[in-house]
Motif scaffolding. Structure first.
Motif, PDB file in Angstrom:
ATOM      1  N   CYS A  26       1.937 -10.209  -6.619  1.00  0.00           N
ATOM      2  CA  CYS A  26       2.292  -9.305  -5.779  1.00  0.00           C
ATOM      3  C   CYS A  26       3.568  -9.540  -5.085  1.00  0.00           C
ATOM      4  N   ARG A  27       3.573 -10.924  -4.327  1.00  0.00           N
ATOM      5  CA  ARG A  27       4.569 -11.279  -3.761  1.00  0.00           C
ATOM      6  C   ARG A  27       5.796 -11.519  -4.434  1.00  0.00           C
ATOM      7  N   LYS A  28       5.354 -12.168  -5.773  1.00  0.00           N
ATOM      8  CA  LYS A  28       6.617 -12.537  -6.308  1.00  0.00           C
ATOM      9  C   LYS A  28       7.336 -11.240  -7.056  1.00  0.00           C
ATOM     10  N   ALA A  29       6.617 -10.188  -7.209  1.00  0.00           N
ATOM     11  CA  ALA A  29       7.243  -9.086  -7.671  1.00  0.00           C
ATOM     12  C   ALA A  29       7.932  -8.055  -6.879  1.00  0.00           C
ATOM     13  N   CYS A  30       7.514  -8.159  -5.445  1.00  0.00           N
ATOM     14  CA  CYS A  30       8.405  -7.367  -4.394  1.00  0.00           C
ATOM     15  C   CYS A  30       9.722  -7.667  -4.506  1.00  0.00           C
ATOM     16  N   PRO A  31      10.553  -6.400  -4.573  1.00  0.00           N
ATOM     17  CA  PRO A  31      11.826  -6.548  -4.375  1.00  0.00           C
ATOM     18  C   PRO A  31      12.441  -7.021  -3.229  1.00  0.00           C
ATOM     19  N   HIS A  32      11.794  -6.704  -1.904  1.00  0.00           N
ATOM     20  CA  HIS A  32      12.028  -6.866  -0.756  1.00  0.00           C
ATOM     21  C   HIS A  32      11.657  -8.297  -0.137  1.00  0.00           C
ATOM     22  N   SER A  33      10.873  -9.240  -0.984  1.00  0.00           N
ATOM     23  CA  SER A  33      10.297 -10.478  -0.787  1.00  0.00           C
ATOM     24  C   SER A  33       9.509 -10.439   0.700  1.00  0.00           C
ATOM     25  N   LEU A  34       8.563  -9.278   0.661  1.00  0.00           N
ATOM     26  CA  LEU A  34       7.420  -8.916   1.815  1.00  0.00           C
ATOM     27  C   LEU A  34       6.409  -9.947   1.192  1.00  0.00           C
ATOM     28  N   GLU A  35       5.891 -10.534   2.372  1.00  0.00           N
ATOM     29  CA  GLU A  35       4.943 -11.745   2.131  1.00  0.00           C
ATOM     30  C   GLU A  35       3.531 -11.057   2.118  1.00  0.00           C
ATOM     31  N   ALA A  36       3.273 -10.018   1.310  1.00  0.00           N
ATOM     32  CA  ALA A  36       2.147  -9.138   1.471  1.00  0.00           C
ATOM     33  C   ALA A  36       0.636 -10.051   1.101  1.00  0.00           C
ATOM     34  N   ASP A  37       0.745 -11.208   0.314  1.00  0.00           N
ATOM     35  CA  ASP A  37      -0.395 -11.804   0.302  1.00  0.00           C
ATOM     36  C   ASP A  37      -0.822 -12.593   1.618  1.00  0.00           C
ATOM     37  N   PRO A  58      12.963  -3.173   9.845  1.00  0.00           N
ATOM     38  CA  PRO A  58      12.121  -1.966   9.348  1.00  0.00           C
ATOM     39  C   PRO A  58      11.112  -2.439   8.269  1.00  0.00           C
ATOM     40  N   LEU A  59       9.989  -1.733   8.035  1.00  0.00           N
ATOM     41  CA  LEU A  59       9.100  -2.037   7.027  1.00  0.00           C
ATOM     42  C   LEU A  59       9.562  -1.593   5.591  1.00  0.00           C
ATOM     43  N   PRO A  60       9.690  -2.363   4.871  1.00  0.00           N
ATOM     44  CA  PRO A  60      10.407  -1.817   3.173  1.00  0.00           C
ATOM     45  C   PRO A  60       9.519  -1.003   2.727  1.00  0.00           C
ATOM     46  N   CYS A  61       8.050  -0.775   2.960  1.00  0.00           N
ATOM     47  CA  CYS A  61       7.365  -0.104   2.147  1.00  0.00           C
ATOM     48  C   CYS A  61       7.613   1.515   2.527  1.00  0.00           C
ATOM     49  N   ASP A  62       8.225   1.585   3.587  1.00  0.00           N
ATOM     50  CA  ASP A  62       8.323   3.126   4.269  1.00  0.00           C
ATOM     51  C   ASP A  62       9.448   3.664   3.263  1.00  0.00           C
ATOM     52  N   THR A  63      10.275   3.037   2.696  1.00  0.00           N
ATOM     53  CA  THR A  63      11.301   3.546   1.707  1.00  0.00           C
ATOM     54  C   THR A  63      11.343   3.211   0.382  1.00  0.00           C
ATOM     55  N   CYS A  64      10.456   2.310   0.126  1.00  0.00           N
ATOM     56  CA  CYS A  64      10.404   1.790  -1.143  1.00  0.00           C
ATOM     57  C   CYS A  64       9.608   2.533  -2.167  1.00  0.00           C
ATOM     58  N   ASP A  65      10.294   2.945  -3.229  1.00  0.00           N
ATOM     59  CA  ASP A  65       9.742   3.720  -4.334  1.00  0.00           C
ATOM     60  C   ASP A  65       9.080   3.126  -5.490  1.00  0.00           C
ATOM     61  N   GLU A  66       9.497   1.761  -5.481  1.00  0.00           N
ATOM     62  CA  GLU A  66       9.165   1.133  -6.545  1.00  0.00           C
ATOM     63  C   GLU A  66       7.636   0.455  -6.327  1.00  0.00           C
TER      64      GLU A  66
END
Length: 499
Positions: A26-37, A58-66
């Motif tokens: 999940c971390r590798k796939a995030c286009p915004h390099s969010l350290e979700a893990d 800002p939190l990238p998840c708020d605007t990320c449609d991917e």
């Protein structure tokens, strides 16, 4: 509105489904390099403040449609992927927590440790490479896997876990013995570790079969550079008689072998206690009077579990057979805390340094052990499940907790909970605390009614129209079973009144 009411419950359910992958896709796939893990891992290990602090603004998840993160989530191969975006959005409304400068260093048996977190004597600290990796990641020390004069012949398999409902790992059983390396190999491991990591603390766990072996092992460990000697009087599944918990259950043997160990070293000595006794204070006192510096507790609990009701074999299954083994993991924490409390309130042991262990997974678990008087902590089962990386949230979570409470040093909370554990006859028996129902949170499932009627005092009835619980005050005894079982956290202790 409902999502806000049940936010914490939802977050816990979401993150409990995470597989906590190594090199998380999940971390590798995030286009915004969010350290979700790492954020999810912090939530999983009760370090919510640490998770919030890791969120970018800002939190990238708020605007990320991917949806690459969810598509990459390996949990999706089992059933449903973790809703990473929902988790991030849910905690993004929480305020960030300031992390003040907090000192986690603590003196134990006269030795300064950079933090209280040690690997306990087990497979997680059984060779140079493993311990070196743990040291590099931030662990302050290791109780190296028990060293003897002999190499045991092991079985396969030797581990199994106890599950409950959707929780796959409530407890853990092992039938593993002491180190499977030779004495010479283990001595070399210790020498290299002390040479390469001089500031880290090495506890050499030893097990002899007679007085001469205890003395000789202590001498050899001292010469190898150990900082502390730990006498394993408590392994519950050794194949030889007169070793392990056979010793720990016999105060005379504890004293005899502690004296023998003292002959071989001037280092601090820890006597590792078995919980397979009714009163741990008796062998602990024997150890201290014979020359021990402190106590380590608890070792694993003798257990049998996971019977197959077709074959009637048990686990770990070794060609259809098993043996009594050692039970560990989160489920044993209350038992460990009880033994530690009993020793710390014992007049003869109240000043004895204690290295606590038994079910420590999170910083909260660790803080509980320290609050009951431990100055050092040892961890195995959680490392076996999740890896050495748990040290990140142990340290970060502890620092955030201490700073949020105004503490500057971890030593300030040692023993703070002891005055609040009192004999049963000292508890207030002249008042009652009734439950309080939150009508907004209540979902009308009736669990409180079922438990109260079938397992309590029949003090709740259910409104036929709304399905809301109604308290029958004249029957309620204030046991709080209803608040314990409520899945929506809609019942809580209310006002306390005189009977």
């Amino acid at each position: 509105m409902s999502s806000l009411l049940y936010k914490d419950i939802s977050i816990n359910e979401y993150v409990s489904g995470c597989l906590l992958c190594d090199e998380a896709p999940c971390r590798k796939a995030c286009p915004h390099s969010l350290e979700a893990d790492t954020i999810i891992r912090s939530l999983r290990f009760e370090n919510k403040a640490g998770a919030v602090n890791k969120l970018p603004h800002p939190l990238p998840c708020d605007t990320c449609d991917e949806k690459q993160c969810k598509e990459a989530c390996l949990k999706g191969k089992i059933n449903e992927p973790v809703p990473i975006d929902k988790v991030m959005k849910a905690i993004s409304t929480e305020p960030k927590v300031k992390e003040d400068d907090v000192d986690l260093s603590i003196d134990f048996c006269g030795i300064n440790c950079e933090n209280p977190f040690f690997l306990s004597s087990s497979v997680v600290g059984s060779n140079y490479e493993m311990v070196a990796k743990a040291f590099e990641m931030g662990w302050a020390g290791v109780a190296f896997k028990t060293i003897g004069m002999f190499v045991p012949k092991e079985v396969s398999p030797r581990f199994t876990a106890l599950s409950k409902e959707s929780v796959p790992f409530v407890g853990f059983k092992n039938i593993e013995q002491i180190s499977d390396h030779t004495l010479e190999e283990n001595i070399e491991f210790l020498k290299r570790l002390k040479k390469d990591y001089p500031s880290k603390i090495i506890i050499a766990s030893i097990m002899g079969q007679n007085e001469d072996e205890w003395t000789k092992l202590a001498q050899l460990m001292t010469e190898a550079g150990a900082d502390i000697i730990e006498c394993n009087f408590s392994c519950p599944h050794m194949t030889s008689k007169g070793v392990g918990s056979d010793v720990g259950q016999n105060p005379d043997l504890v004293a005899l072998y502690t004296k023998a160990t003292r002959k071989g070293t001037n280092l601090p000595i820890l006597a590792k206690m078995t919980p397979n006794v009714g009163n741990m204070e008796i062998p602990a006192i024997a150890a201290m009077e014979a020359g021990a510096t402190g106590i380590a507790a608890i070792n694993t609990i003798k257990s049998i579990m996971n019977l197959n009701l077709e074959s009637f074999a048990s686990e770990p299954n070794v060609e259809g057979k098993t043996s009594v083994g050692g039970y560990s993991g989160k489920a044993v924490k209350p038992i460990a805390l009880r033994f530690i409390h009993d020793m710390k309130v014992c007049q003869e042991l109240k000043d004895a340094p204690i290295s606590g262990m038994g079910g420590i997974e999170t910083w909260k678990d660790a803080a509980e052990f320290i609050a009951l008087g431990c100055e050092n902590l040892q961890i195995t089962t959680s490392v076996m499940q999740y890896g050495y990386r748990i040290i990140d949230d142990l340290i970060n979570g502890m620092k955030l907790y201490l700073s949020s409470q105004g503490y500057k040093k971890i030593s300030e909370i040692v023993g703070n909970a002891l005055p609040n554990i009192v004999p049963t006859d000292k508890l207030d028996r002249d008042s009652i605390c009734y439950p309080r129902f939150d009508r907004q949170k209540c979902i009308g499932c009736g669990r409180c009614y079922l438990s109260c009627y079938d397992g309590g005092h029949q003090a709740i009835k259910v409104d036929e129209n709304t399905r809301m619980p109604i308290l029958l005050v004249d029957k309620c005894v204030g046991c709080q079973l209803c608040s314990t079982v409520c899945p929506a956290k809609a019942v809580a202790p209310g006002k306390r009144v005189k009977k």
